[in-house]
Write a protein that holds these residues in place. Structure first.
Motif, mmCIF file in Angstrom:
data_model
loop_
_atom_site.group_PDB
_atom_site.id
_atom_site.type_symbol
_atom_site.label_atom_id
_atom_site.label_comp_id
_atom_site.label_asym_id
_atom_site.label_seq_id
_atom_site.Cartn_x
_atom_site.Cartn_y
_atom_site.Cartn_z
ATOM 1 N N LYS A 270 -29.711 6.899 -4.696
ATOM 2 C CA LYS A 270 -28.699 6.609 -5.717
ATOM 3 C C LYS A 270 -28.291 5.139 -5.775
ATOM 4 O O LYS A 270 -27.565 4.744 -6.680
ATOM 5 C CB LYS A 270 -27.467 7.481 -5.500
ATOM 6 N N ARG A 271 -28.781 4.333 -4.794
ATOM 7 C CA ARG A 271 -28.341 2.935 -4.752
ATOM 8 C C ARG A 271 -29.479 1.943 -4.977
ATOM 9 O O ARG A 271 -29.363 0.772 -4.613
ATOM 10 C CB ARG A 271 -27.629 2.638 -3.429
ATOM 11 N N GLY A 272 -30.577 2.393 -5.545
ATOM 12 C CA GLY A 272 -31.555 1.438 -6.037
ATOM 13 C C GLY A 272 -32.757 1.141 -5.183
ATOM 14 O O GLY A 272 -33.503 0.198 -5.475
ATOM 15 N N VAL A 273 -33.012 1.913 -4.132
ATOM 16 C CA VAL A 273 -34.234 1.704 -3.359
ATOM 17 C C VAL A 273 -35.423 2.138 -4.221
ATOM 18 O O VAL A 273 -35.364 3.150 -4.926
ATOM 19 C CB VAL A 273 -34.199 2.506 -2.038
ATOM 20 N N ALA A 274 -36.516 1.387 -4.169
ATOM 21 C CA ALA A 274 -37.688 1.660 -4.995
ATOM 22 C C ALA A 274 -38.188 3.087 -4.778
ATOM 23 O O ALA A 274 -38.252 3.568 -3.639
ATOM 24 C CB ALA A 274 -38.794 0.661 -4.674
ATOM 25 N N SER A 275 -38.575 3.741 -5.859
ATOM 26 C CA SER A 275 -38.996 5.144 -5.793
ATOM 27 C C SER A 275 -40.237 5.331 -4.919
ATOM 28 O O SER A 275 -40.375 6.357 -4.246
ATOM 29 C CB SER A 275 -39.256 5.682 -7.200
ATOM 30 N N TYR A 276 -41.149 4.322 -4.902
ATOM 31 C CA TYR A 276 -42.346 4.466 -4.079
ATOM 32 C C TYR A 276 -41.988 4.564 -2.604
ATOM 33 O O TYR A 276 -42.651 5.287 -1.833
ATOM 34 C CB TYR A 276 -43.324 3.312 -4.319
ATOM 35 N N ALA A 277 -40.934 3.837 -2.184
ATOM 36 C CA ALA A 277 -40.502 3.867 -0.791
ATOM 37 C C ALA A 277 -39.905 5.230 -0.435
ATOM 38 O O ALA A 277 -40.168 5.774 0.653
ATOM 39 C CB ALA A 277 -39.494 2.759 -0.520
ATOM 40 N N ILE A 278 -39.116 5.773 -1.340
ATOM 41 C CA ILE A 278 -38.522 7.091 -1.105
ATOM 42 C C ILE A 278 -39.625 8.142 -0.977
ATOM 43 O O ILE A 278 -39.589 9.001 -0.083
ATOM 44 C CB ILE A 278 -37.561 7.470 -2.250
ATOM 45 N N GLU A 279 -40.610 8.088 -1.846
ATOM 46 C CA GLU A 279 -41.693 9.077 -1.826
ATOM 47 C C GLU A 279 -42.494 8.988 -0.530
ATOM 48 O O GLU A 279 -42.861 10.011 0.062
ATOM 49 C CB GLU A 279 -42.599 8.889 -3.045
ATOM 50 N N LYS A 280 -42.779 7.771 -0.076
ATOM 51 C CA LYS A 280 -43.534 7.621 1.174
ATOM 52 C C LYS A 280 -42.722 8.144 2.356
ATOM 53 O O LYS A 280 -43.266 8.801 3.258
ATOM 54 C CB LYS A 280 -43.921 6.152 1.390
ATOM 55 N N ALA A 281 -41.423 7.862 2.355
ATOM 56 C CA ALA A 281 -40.571 8.319 3.453
ATOM 57 C C ALA A 281 -40.493 9.841 3.486
ATOM 58 O O ALA A 281 -40.545 10.456 4.561
ATOM 59 C CB ALA A 281 -39.181 7.722 3.309
ATOM 60 N N LYS A 282 -40.371 10.459 2.327
ATOM 61 C CA LYS A 282 -40.327 11.919 2.270
ATOM 62 C C LYS A 282 -41.633 12.526 2.788
ATOM 63 O O LYS A 282 -41.633 13.527 3.503
ATOM 64 C CB LYS A 282 -40.068 12.376 0.839
ATOM 65 N N ARG A 283 -42.739 11.904 2.433
ATOM 66 C CA ARG A 283 -44.046 12.386 2.852
ATOM 67 C C ARG A 283 -44.193 12.344 4.371
ATOM 68 O O ARG A 283 -44.781 13.235 4.987
ATOM 69 C CB ARG A 283 -45.123 11.526 2.189
ATOM 70 N N ALA A 284 -43.643 11.309 4.983
ATOM 71 C CA ALA A 284 -43.808 11.122 6.427
ATOM 72 C C ALA A 284 -42.781 11.885 7.256
ATOM 73 O O ALA A 284 -43.026 12.172 8.437
ATOM 74 C CB ALA A 284 -43.720 9.630 6.763
ATOM 75 N N HIS A 285 -41.633 12.230 6.647
ATOM 76 C CA HIS A 285 -40.491 12.722 7.423
ATOM 77 C C HIS A 285 -40.796 14.009 8.185
ATOM 78 O O HIS A 285 -40.530 14.110 9.385
ATOM 79 C CB HIS A 285 -39.287 12.928 6.501
#
Length: 403
Positions: A270-285
């Motif tokens: 919600k605070r502007g982190v790039a969507s590609y970073a969020i997707e990679k983090a979710k994939r690895a979590h």
């Protein structure tokens, strides 16, 4: 000389809580510790009554970025003058100290500001935690961290790059074995520096008695680093059984940085982190949680680090790494051990800090509540003692302020 008494002591060596304790501190070091029944009334009158509170060793954070401000895009501040970056770093380090962290390892410098900052703390020009720095991380050309790290390709260049950092006086060497979450145009698990490249740099560090650490998400990168002789694996998102077996064989430690996902998922979207970073983090979590638990149960030496300085990952949030461990089923005392003496072993400083024992440094925390009963007690530290002195620092309103 200070006599401190009437507290419950968390002994991370014996893994027990010891009530009715006292400690005598002379200068920076502990010279006596035990049951307060041996103290005379005169000693108590001269001493400090902790009124039944809990005392534990200062915490460690083995993976931070002190010169990075935890906003949506920390790299946007890379252009700043080194003096301003250094001042930001000092504020961040003092946030760590006020939150109960008395020892940190900085995983990547910026504009060579970190060495002077470290030396200013050691020379007591300014107040901060014990601060170990890697200087610039070593990364392949265009690899993860190349915007601030030292690009190097091939064993000869990696050897020279390590020597450059050692010449500057760094405390350890950091290498990049895989891609990363925050770097665009690459997958977090792809292999970058290979085994021969890392081995060349690691040998240079080990020749002069320095530790090494590796950023590694993917299993192939982890295996390359362990075979190359690395001392600790950081992140380890796709740790598999073969990785764990190799780490046990070679006494390789693990710093999982679990808290980074907590902060990234809670605030980043919600605070502007790039969507590609969020997707990679979710994939690895999900894989990271499974690998962490396997490594823990297998007996890999595990320490505490949060990757503070990444987006919305604050420099006062080390407690969240322990909370994350406990919420995954780790025994609370074992989490406290990971944050103290185990982390001290990983950093190579357990001979003088990491636990409260005679002849060790008097770095400790005073808490109103016992974290063994509730790990969230670490969120609110009553007092911090560093080198035998009660720390008093001004309250600085500094972004990000998170709930």
């Amino acid at each position: 000389m200070q006599i401190l008494y009437n507290f419950g002591l968390i002994d991370v060596i014996k893994k027990e809580y010891v009530d009715n304790s006292y400690m005598i501190v002379d200068g920076e070091n502990i010279i006596e510790i035990g049951n307060q029944e041996v103290l005379s009334e005169e000693q108590k009158r001269k001493g400090i009554d902790f009124q039944g509170k809990t005392v534990m060793p200062g915490m460690f954070n083995l993976h931070i970025h002190a010169l990075s401000t935890p906003i949506a895009n920390p790299a946007s501040l890379n252009w700043e003058d080194p003096s301003k970056i250094g001042i930001r770093g000092l504020v961040h380090l003092q946030q760590h100290l006020k939150s109960g962290v008395t020892f940190v390892r900085d995983m990547n410098g910026r504009k060579q500001a970190e060495i002077g900052l470290r030396d200013a703390i050691r020379e007591k020009i300014v107040v901060g935690p014990d601060y170990y720095v890697a200087g610039q991380c070593l990364t392949m050309t265009g690899g993860h961290g190349s915007n601030t790290g030292r690009e190097c390709d091939g064993p000869i260049e990696c050897k020279k790059a390590a020597r450059e950092q050692l010449k500057r006086g760094v405390d350890f060497i950091k290498l990049m074995a895989t891609g990363g979450v925050m770097s665009p145009g690459m997958n977090e698990d792809e292999t970058q520096l290979d085994e021969e490249e890392m081995a060349a740099a690691i040998r240079e560090a080990h020749k002069v008695g320095k530790k090494t650490a590796v950023h590694a998400h993917g299993a192939s990168g982890i295996k390359n680093a362990v075979k190359a002789g690395i001392d600790s694996v950081e992140h380890g998102s796709y740790l598999d059984d073969e990785c764990i077996e190799l780490m046990l064989e070679r006494n390789t430690a693990f710093v999982p940085t679990l808290a980074v996902d907590y902060y990234l998922f809670k605030y980043g979207i919600k605070r502007g982190v790039a969507s590609y970073a969020i997707e990679k983090a979710k994939r690895a979590h999900e894989a990271q949680v499974k690998g962490f638990l396997k490594a823990w149960n297998a007996g890999v030496l595990i320490g505490v680090g949060t990757d503070a300085g990444t987006p919305f990952n604050p420099h006062y949030g080390t407690y969240m790494e322990l909370v994350s461990m406990v919420e995954l089923g780790i025994n609370t005392m074992d989490a406290l051990v990971a944050a103290t003496i185990n982390s001290a072993k990983i950093a190579g400083v357990d001979s003088w800090c990491g636990s409260l024992n005679v002849k060790k440094r008097a770095n400790f925390l005073v808490l109103d509540n016992n974290p063994i009963d509730d790990i969230w007690a670490l969120k609110n530290i009553d007092q911090v003692y560093k080198d035998g002195k009660l720390i008093s620092l001004p309250e600085v309103e500094y972004l990000p302020h998170l709930d």
